[in-house]
Design a protein around this motif. Structure first.
Motif, PDB file in Angstrom:
ATOM      1  N   LEU A 165       0.781  -1.079   0.166  1.00  0.00           N
ATOM      2  CA  LEU A 165      -0.286   0.017  -0.254  1.00  0.00           C
ATOM      3  C   LEU A 165       1.428   1.181  -0.389  1.00  0.00           C
ATOM      4  O   LEU A 165       2.494   0.706   0.640  1.00  0.00           O
ATOM      5  N   LEU A 166       0.434   2.555  -0.978  1.00  0.00           N
ATOM      6  CA  LEU A 166       1.279   3.355  -0.699  1.00  0.00           C
ATOM      7  C   LEU A 166       0.233   4.564   0.367  1.00  0.00           C
ATOM      8  O   LEU A 166      -0.858   4.430  -0.588  1.00  0.00           O
ATOM      9  N   LEU A 167       0.988   5.414   0.711  1.00  0.00           N
ATOM     10  CA  LEU A 167       0.634   6.499   1.608  1.00  0.00           C
ATOM     11  C   LEU A 167       1.319   7.176   1.632  1.00  0.00           C
ATOM     12  O   LEU A 167       2.460   7.367   1.353  1.00  0.00           O
ATOM     13  N   LEU A 168       0.216   8.471   0.088  1.00  0.00           N
ATOM     14  CA  LEU A 168       0.866   9.259  -0.850  1.00  0.00           C
ATOM     15  C   LEU A 168       0.643  10.709  -0.285  1.00  0.00           C
ATOM     16  O   LEU A 168      -0.645  11.115  -0.169  1.00  0.00           O
ATOM     17  N   ASP A 169       1.762  11.667  -0.077  1.00  0.00           N
ATOM     18  CA  ASP A 169       1.793  13.796  -0.177  1.00  0.00           C
ATOM     19  C   ASP A 169       1.546  14.055  -0.729  1.00  0.00           C
ATOM     20  O   ASP A 169       2.113  13.445  -1.629  1.00  0.00           O
ATOM     21  N   LEU A 170       0.638  14.530  -1.611  1.00  0.00           N
ATOM     22  CA  LEU A 170       1.559  15.301  -2.526  1.00  0.00           C
ATOM     23  C   LEU A 170       2.192  16.607  -3.100  1.00  0.00           C
ATOM     24  O   LEU A 170       2.362  16.285  -4.325  1.00  0.00           O
ATOM     25  N   GLY A 171       1.992  17.002  -1.880  1.00  0.00           N
ATOM     26  CA  GLY A 171       3.756  18.071  -1.558  1.00  0.00           C
ATOM     27  C   GLY A 171       4.468  17.435  -2.131  1.00  0.00           C
ATOM     28  O   GLY A 171       5.682  17.468  -0.504  1.00  0.00           O
ATOM     29  N   LEU A 172       5.551  16.620  -2.949  1.00  0.00           N
ATOM     30  CA  LEU A 172       7.008  16.076  -2.802  1.00  0.00           C
ATOM     31  C   LEU A 172       7.923  17.509  -4.461  1.00  0.00           C
ATOM     32  O   LEU A 172       6.939  18.169  -4.831  1.00  0.00           O
ATOM     33  N   PRO A 173       8.701  16.972  -3.663  1.00  0.00           N
ATOM     34  CA  PRO A 173       9.911  18.156  -4.000  1.00  0.00           C
ATOM     35  C   PRO A 173      10.257  18.377  -5.457  1.00  0.00           C
ATOM     36  O   PRO A 173      10.857  18.975  -6.012  1.00  0.00           O
ATOM     37  N   ASP A 174      10.076  16.738  -6.080  1.00  0.00           N
ATOM     38  CA  ASP A 174      10.750  17.320  -7.625  1.00  0.00           C
ATOM     39  C   ASP A 174       9.556  16.231  -8.369  1.00  0.00           C
ATOM     40  O   ASP A 174       9.245  16.969  -9.650  1.00  0.00           O
ATOM     41  N   LEU A 175       8.524  15.658  -8.515  1.00  0.00           N
ATOM     42  CA  LEU A 175       7.224  15.396  -8.517  1.00  0.00           C
ATOM     43  C   LEU A 175       5.505  15.887  -8.041  1.00  0.00           C
ATOM     44  O   LEU A 175       5.705  15.683  -6.451  1.00  0.00           O
ATOM     45  N   ASP A 176       4.853  16.198  -8.493  1.00  0.00           N
ATOM     46  CA  ASP A 176       3.395  16.320  -8.109  1.00  0.00           C
ATOM     47  C   ASP A 176       3.018  15.381  -7.487  1.00  0.00           C
ATOM     48  O   ASP A 176       3.428  14.320  -8.989  1.00  0.00           O
ATOM     49  N   GLY A 177       2.256  15.110  -6.428  1.00  0.00           N
ATOM     50  CA  GLY A 177       2.059  13.821  -6.228  1.00  0.00           C
ATOM     51  C   GLY A 177       0.759  13.214  -6.892  1.00  0.00           C
ATOM     52  O   GLY A 177       0.575  12.020  -7.145  1.00  0.00           O
ATOM     53  N   LEU A 178       0.101  13.840  -7.380  1.00  0.00           N
ATOM     54  CA  LEU A 178      -0.622  13.907  -8.590  1.00  0.00           C
ATOM     55  C   LEU A 178       0.030  13.303  -9.666  1.00  0.00           C
ATOM     56  O   LEU A 178      -0.369  11.964 -10.670  1.00  0.00           O
ATOM     57  N   GLU A 179       0.913  13.808 -10.416  1.00  0.00           N
ATOM     58  CA  GLU A 179       1.190  12.892 -11.426  1.00  0.00           C
ATOM     59  C   GLU A 179       2.488  12.062 -10.960  1.00  0.00           C
ATOM     60  O   GLU A 179       2.100  10.485 -12.135  1.00  0.00           O
ATOM     61  N   VAL A 180       2.553  11.789  -9.999  1.00  0.00           N
ATOM     62  CA  VAL A 180       2.962  10.072  -9.414  1.00  0.00           C
ATOM     63  C   VAL A 180       2.795   9.582  -9.376  1.00  0.00           C
ATOM     64  O   VAL A 180       2.252   8.509  -9.934  1.00  0.00           O
TER      65      VAL A 180
END
Length: 219
Positions: free
Chosen positions: A45-60
């Motif tokens: 399972l992935l617990l995903l924050d959207l504010g990541l420094p390299d790629l936007d979380g929605l793009e991930v």
């Protein structure tokens, strides 16, 4: 469960990691979207924050959904309606806005995991298209009753398509499944192996190229 935590804030990540561990999970924390794409196959399972420094979380999330059904719970400070709707439409299984109570977060994670674990009908062990038979367990391929020898990678490419017979499979899915990394897989390797598989099978109608997307085994 093996929970992949994508969170760039050290304080938040520390608290979440401790809570997950205390509740019987095995958390692994990453800070960047690239790391999610490289390591997603090692998680349940992935617990995903959207504010990541390299790629936007929605793009991930978009890139991940092109290759994997991994359950995803979004945990982010973005609570605007547009972000929530986009996240769910891109394939998030749940969407939570910070701050969130840990008990609720853990309950949501368990609920998503239960849905993902619902058993489905077993896939057939031998898949056929015309006179081509792919035995997924024995790793054998017969054409007209005669065995065709494929290399390990050639068989894995064919098996990935045969396991979804009649369904279009994207290039990204194939590269991720056969080479194990959606982010780093080399597209040219896939082309070479597919060319070799087609030549050895001698049945061009069995493997269909879907322009701009990927491939299909059988009808």
């Amino acid at each position: 469960m093996r929970v992949l935590l994508a969170e760039d804030d050290d304080g938040v990540a520390g608290a979440l990691t401790e809570a997950l561990y205390d509740n019987g999970h095995a958390p692994a924390r990453v800070k960047r979207g690239e790391d999610v794409l490289a390591r997603h196959r090692q998680a349940d399972l992935l617990l995903l924050d959207l504010g990541l420094p390299d790629l936007d979380g929605l793009e991930v999330l978009r890139k991940l959904r092109a290759v994997s059904p991994l359950p995803v719970v979004v945990l982010t400070a973005r609570g605007d309606e547009r972000s929530v709707v986009r996240g769910l439409r891109l394939g998030a299984d749940d969407y939570l806005v910070k701050p969130v109570r840990l008990a609720e977060l853990l309950a949501r994670i368990d609920a998503v995991a239960r849905r993902a674990a619902t058993p489905s009908a077993p896939a057939p062990r031998t898949v056929r298209a015309g006179d081509v038979a792919v035995d997924l367990d024995a790793r054998r391929v017969l054409v007209g009753g005669v065995e065709v020898r494929l290399t390990t990678k050639e068989f894995e490419v064919l098996a990935a398509l045969a396991a979804r017979a009649g369904t279009a499979v994207s290039r990204q899915q194939l590269m991720d499944e056969v080479w194990g990394d959606a982010f780093l897989a080399v597209s040219r390797s896939l082309d070479v192996h597919l060319t070799q598989v087609r030549a050895k099978l001698g049945r061009p109608e069995v493997l269909t190229t879907i322009r701009g997307f990927g491939y299909r085994f059988g009808d």
